[in-house]
Design a protein around this motif. Structure first.
Motif, PDB file in Angstrom:
ATOM      1  N   ASP A  42       0.834  -1.196   0.000  1.00 50.59           N
ATOM      2  CA  ASP A  42       0.000   0.000   0.000  1.00 50.59           C
ATOM      3  C   ASP A  42       0.872   1.249   0.000  1.00 50.59           C
ATOM      4  O   ASP A  42       0.571   2.233  -0.706  1.00 50.59           O
ATOM      5  CB  ASP A  42      -0.915  -0.011   1.226  1.00 50.59           C
ATOM      6  CG  ASP A  42      -1.954   1.098   1.180  1.00 50.59           C
ATOM      7  OD1 ASP A  42      -2.702   1.174   0.186  1.00 50.59           O
ATOM      8  OD2 ASP A  42      -2.020   1.894   2.129  1.00 50.59           O
ATOM      9  N   HIS A  45       2.078   1.846  -3.400  1.00 54.41           N
ATOM     10  CA  HIS A  45       1.016   2.313  -4.295  1.00 54.41           C
ATOM     11  C   HIS A  45       0.678   3.791  -4.070  1.00 54.41           C
ATOM     12  O   HIS A  45       0.031   4.414  -4.913  1.00 54.41           O
ATOM     13  CB  HIS A  45      -0.230   1.446  -4.108  1.00 54.41           C
ATOM     14  CG  HIS A  45      -1.238   1.609  -5.204  1.00 54.41           C
ATOM     15  ND1 HIS A  45      -0.943   1.384  -6.536  1.00 54.41           N
ATOM     16  CD2 HIS A  45      -2.540   1.992  -5.182  1.00 54.41           C
ATOM     17  CE1 HIS A  45      -2.007   1.619  -7.267  1.00 54.41           C
ATOM     18  NE2 HIS A  45      -2.997   1.993  -6.484  1.00 54.41           N
ATOM     19  N   TRP A  46       1.119   4.365  -2.955  1.00 55.37           N
ATOM     20  CA  TRP A  46       0.903   5.792  -2.692  1.00 55.37           C
ATOM     21  C   TRP A  46       1.993   6.661  -3.314  1.00 55.37           C
ATOM     22  O   TRP A  46       2.011   7.881  -3.125  1.00 55.37           O
ATOM     23  CB  TRP A  46       0.841   6.051  -1.179  1.00 55.37           C
ATOM     24  CG  TRP A  46      -0.511   5.816  -0.605  1.00 55.37           C
ATOM     25  CD1 TRP A  46      -0.960   4.686   0.020  1.00 55.37           C
ATOM     26  CD2 TRP A  46      -1.610   6.740  -0.596  1.00 55.37           C
ATOM     27  NE1 TRP A  46      -2.266   4.833   0.416  1.00 55.37           N
ATOM     28  CE2 TRP A  46      -2.700   6.098   0.046  1.00 55.37           C
ATOM     29  CE3 TRP A  46      -1.802   8.035  -1.070  1.00 55.37           C
ATOM     30  CZ2 TRP A  46      -3.939   6.706   0.225  1.00 55.37           C
ATOM     31  CZ3 TRP A  46      -3.040   8.643  -0.894  1.00 55.37           C
ATOM     32  CH2 TRP A  46      -4.086   7.981  -0.248  1.00 55.37           C
ATOM     33  N   GLN A  54       0.840   6.037 -12.836  1.00 55.42           N
ATOM     34  CA  GLN A  54       0.915   4.871 -11.947  1.00 55.42           C
ATOM     35  C   GLN A  54       1.369   3.617 -12.712  1.00 55.42           C
ATOM     36  O   GLN A  54       0.638   2.627 -12.796  1.00 55.42           O
ATOM     37  CB  GLN A  54      -0.447   4.638 -11.292  1.00 55.42           C
ATOM     38  CG  GLN A  54      -0.954   5.849 -10.514  1.00 55.42           C
ATOM     39  CD  GLN A  54      -2.442   5.810 -10.243  1.00 55.42           C
ATOM     40  OE1 GLN A  54      -2.905   5.028  -9.415  1.00 55.42           O
ATOM     41  NE2 GLN A  54      -3.186   6.637 -10.966  1.00 55.42           N
ATOM     42  N   TRP A  56       3.578   1.336 -12.126  1.00 60.33           N
ATOM     43  CA  TRP A  56       4.164   0.200 -11.410  1.00 60.33           C
ATOM     44  C   TRP A  56       3.201  -0.989 -11.388  1.00 60.33           C
ATOM     45  O   TRP A  56       1.995  -0.858 -11.253  1.00 60.33           O
ATOM     46  CB  TRP A  56       4.536   0.604  -9.988  1.00 60.33           C
ATOM     47  CG  TRP A  56       3.424   1.325  -9.267  1.00 60.33           C
ATOM     48  CD1 TRP A  56       2.302   0.795  -8.705  1.00 60.33           C
ATOM     49  CD2 TRP A  56       3.340   2.745  -9.064  1.00 60.33           C
ATOM     50  NE1 TRP A  56       1.518   1.775  -8.149  1.00 60.33           N
ATOM     51  CE2 TRP A  56       2.118   2.986  -8.365  1.00 60.33           C
ATOM     52  CE3 TRP A  56       4.164   3.826  -9.400  1.00 60.33           C
ATOM     53  CZ2 TRP A  56       1.724   4.264  -7.989  1.00 60.33           C
ATOM     54  CZ3 TRP A  56       3.747   5.095  -9.032  1.00 60.33           C
ATOM     55  CH2 TRP A  56       2.550   5.315  -8.333  1.00 60.33           C
ATOM     56  N   ARG A  57       3.797  -2.169 -11.519  1.00 58.48           N
ATOM     57  CA  ARG A  57       3.086  -3.422 -11.304  1.00 58.48           C
ATOM     58  C   ARG A  57       4.022  -4.302 -10.454  1.00 58.48           C
ATOM     59  O   ARG A  57       5.193  -4.457 -10.784  1.00 58.48           O
ATOM     60  CB  ARG A  57       2.750  -4.125 -12.623  1.00 58.48           C
ATOM     61  CG  ARG A  57       1.866  -3.302 -13.553  1.00 58.48           C
ATOM     62  CD  ARG A  57       0.462  -3.109 -12.999  1.00 58.48           C
ATOM     63  NE  ARG A  57      -0.400  -2.393 -13.938  1.00 58.48           N
ATOM     64  CZ  ARG A  57      -0.547  -1.068 -13.971  1.00 58.48           C
ATOM     65  NH1 ARG A  57       0.135  -0.293 -13.120  1.00 58.48           N
ATOM     66  NH2 ARG A  57      -1.349  -0.504 -14.853  1.00 58.48           N
ATOM     67  N   ALA A 136       7.919   4.291  -6.339  1.00 55.84           N
ATOM     68  CA  ALA A 136       7.116   3.276  -5.651  1.00 55.84           C
ATOM     69  C   ALA A 136       8.011   2.300  -4.899  1.00 55.84           C
ATOM     70  O   ALA A 136       7.724   1.907  -3.760  1.00 55.84           O
ATOM     71  CB  ALA A 136       6.233   2.539  -6.655  1.00 55.84           C
TER      72      ALA A 136
END
Length: 221
Positions: A42, A45-46, A54, A56-57, A136
Motif C-alpha cells: 500500500d 502504491h501511494w 501509476q 508500477w506493477r 514506488a
C-alpha cells in the motif's frame, strides 16, 4: 516555522528511516506477516507518478520453482557482470549480490504495458515512467525499514528472459527483483562501501547552484 510542519518526533523518524535504509543481501528465513506485506505494498502504491500514470506493477512470487528459476537467471547475470567488470571480476564474484533463496518474500517490480498512452510530463522525457516505478520502490523500501524488515533491490537479470518467465504482456518490462525479509542486523553503512567497492560522495559533489559545478551556497550543519 510552517503550520504544516510535522511534530519533532515524526520529522526525526522520517529522516532516520532515510538514513538507515540499506540495500540488504543477508536475510533470516521466516515468513512476513501478510498484514505487514499489505501495508508495504500500500505504501508503494501511494507513490507519486508523472502524469498520474501509476506505471508500477508488482508481482509476488510464491511458487518455489519460479523463485529458483529467477535465482538461476540472476546468478547467470552475476557471472556475466563479473566478466564485464574486467580487472574487478574477482571482486564482483566475492560480493553477495542477492538473497533470493533466503528472503521471506520475493517481488518483481515491472513497468506496465500501454505507457505510450501517457504523454503528460513524458513528451520529452519518456523515461519518467521508470522514475515513477523507482518512487514506488523507494516508498516500499522505506516502509520496510520502518517495519524492521530488510529489502534488497536486484537488477542483475536479462529483462526479456525474466519477462518470458513471468508471462509479462508485450510492452511491459521488469525493472527490479525485490528481496524482502527479516534480518539479524542492518548494515551500519552501505555494503558496497564496507567492502571497498566505492565511497559515498560529499553532497557538494552532487548538488550545485544555478549552473553545473557552481558550489551550493548553503551553510554546513
Amino acid at each position: 516555522m510552517t503550520q504544516h510542519r510535522y511534530p519533532d518526533g515524526d520529522r526525526a523518524a522520517v529522516y532516520r528511516v532515510i538514513r538507515e535504509r540499506r540495500d540488504m543481501r543477508h536475510f533470516r528465513r521466516g515468513a512476513i506477516d501478510p498484514a505487514v506485506l499489505r501495508r508495504l505494498l500500500d505504501a508503494a502504491h501511494w507513490a507519486p507518478s508523472v502524469g498520474y500514470m501509476q506505471p508500477w506493477r508488482f508481482i509476488r512470487i510464491t511458487d518455489p520453482a519460479l523463485r529458483r528459476a529467477i535465482h538461476a537467471q540472476v546468478r547467470a547475470e552475476c557471472e556475466a557482470t563479473a566478466e564485464a567488470c574486467g580487472s574487478r571480476a574477482d571482486e564482483v564474484r566475492r560480493l553477495k549480490l542477492e538473497g533470493i533463496l533466503e528472503c521471506g518474500e520475493l517481488l518483481v517490480a515491472a513497468l506496465a504495458d500501454g505507457r505510450e498512452n501517457y504523454v503528460l510530463g513524458r513528451r520529452t522525457l519518456p523515461e519518467m515512467d521508470l522514475c515513477s516505478v523507482a518512487c514506488a520502490i523507494q516508498n516500499l523500501w522505506l516502509a520496510a525499514r520502518a517495519e524492521g524488515l530488510g529489502m534488497g533491490w536486484v537488477s542483475l537479470f536479462e529483462p526479456d528472459e525474466l519477462s518470458r518467465l513471468l508471462n509479462l504482456p508485450e510492452g511491459a518490462r521488469p525493472v527490479a527483483v525485490l528481496c524482502l525479509g527479516h534480518v539479524d542486523t542492518f548494515y551500519p553503512e552501505p555494503m558496497l562501501e564496507t567492502v571497498g567497492w566505492d565511497t559515498r560522495r560529499a553532497m557538494d559533489e552532487t548538488v550545485f547552484e544555478n549552473v553545473w559545478g557552481q558550489p551550493l551556497d548553503l551553510p554546513t550543519p
